[in-house]
Design an enzyme around this catalytic site. Structure first.
Site, PDB file in Angstrom:
ATOM      1  N   CYS A   1     -53.163-100.468   0.559  1.00  0.00           N
ATOM      2  CA  CYS A   1     -53.936-100.481  -0.687  1.00  0.00           C
ATOM      3  C   CYS A   1     -53.179-101.159  -1.819  1.00  0.00           C
ATOM      4  O   CYS A   1     -53.746-101.417  -2.876  1.00  0.00           O
ATOM      5  CB  CYS A   1     -54.332 -99.063  -1.093  1.00  0.00           C
TER       6      CYS A   1
ATOM      7  N   ASP B   1     -50.760 -99.910  -3.576  1.00  0.00           N
ATOM      8  CA  ASP B   1     -50.344 -98.995  -4.626  1.00  0.00           C
ATOM      9  C   ASP B   1     -48.848 -98.661  -4.521  1.00  0.00           C
ATOM     10  O   ASP B   1     -48.291 -98.625  -3.427  1.00  0.00           O
ATOM     11  CB  ASP B   1     -51.170 -97.709  -4.578  1.00  0.00           C
TER      12      ASP B   1
ATOM     13  N   CYS C   1     -54.025 -95.490  -7.462  1.00  0.00           N
ATOM     14  CA  CYS C   1     -55.397 -95.032  -7.695  1.00  0.00           C
ATOM     15  C   CYS C   1     -55.405 -93.659  -8.372  1.00  0.00           C
ATOM     16  O   CYS C   1     -54.368 -93.014  -8.525  1.00  0.00           O
ATOM     17  CB  CYS C   1     -56.128 -94.963  -6.362  1.00  0.00           C
TER      18      CYS C   1
ATOM     19  N   CYS D   1     -53.143 -91.021  -0.190  1.00  0.00           N
ATOM     20  CA  CYS D   1     -52.633 -91.186  -1.561  1.00  0.00           C
ATOM     21  C   CYS D   1     -51.637 -90.078  -1.892  1.00  0.00           C
ATOM     22  O   CYS D   1     -50.674 -90.299  -2.627  1.00  0.00           O
ATOM     23  CB  CYS D   1     -53.778 -91.171  -2.568  1.00  0.00           C
TER      24      CYS D   1
END
Ligand code: FES
Length: 147
Positions: free
Chosen positions: A33, A35, A59, A103
């Site tokens: 992603c 991140d 995120c 996450c």
């Protein structure tokens, strides 16, 4: 979709920032992603985490889980901080949607990376701590299948 606690920590994240001359700094990313998460720990001579800050290019779920993770490790010993797994963080947040579980791993791995940095600088071994990955994407599929 998100619990009230997740929304609260997303909208009002705790412990955002940096610590100068931190005892340990850990940075991890997720190549999938894109991140990135960085955690700073201030650890005193008794091995107690006095302060913790985080910065993220991530995120909303990464922000919320990191915020909660920093709250959970603050005031703990380094060994106690090892118990703050992504599952513990998710429980404290009343859950996360399955697609967002990865996450929360970013926060856990960043704390481990910061503890690793601290242990390296001090020349100590923290029980159960393994050399962290800089990219949590490796092994991620396997983690997601468990939920
Ligand atoms: Fe990348 Fe959440 S989507 S950390």
């Amino acid at each position: 979709m998100y619990s009230e606690k997740v929304m609260d920590h997303f909208e009002h994240p705790r412990n955002v920032g940096e610590i100068e001359n931190a005892s340990g700094v850990g940075t991890v990313g997720n190549a999938k992603c894109g991140d990135i998460m960085r955690i700073f720990l201030d650890i005193d001579d008794d091995g107690i985490i006095r302060d913790v800050k985080f910065k993220t290019f991530g995120c909303g779920a990464a922000v919320a889980t990191s915020s909660m993770a920093t709250e959970l490790v603050k005031g703990k010993t380094v060994n106690e901080a090892m118990q703050v797994t992504n599952k513990a963080v998710m429980e404290a947040l009343d859950g996360l949607p399955p697609v967002k579980v990865h996450c929360s791993l970013l926060a856990e791995e960043a704390i481990h990376a910061a503890l690793w940095d601290y242990a390296q600088k001090k020349g100590i071994v923290i029980e159960g701590l393994e050399k962290p990955k800089s990219d949590i994407h490796e092994g991620e599929e396997q983690e997601e299948e468990e939920y």
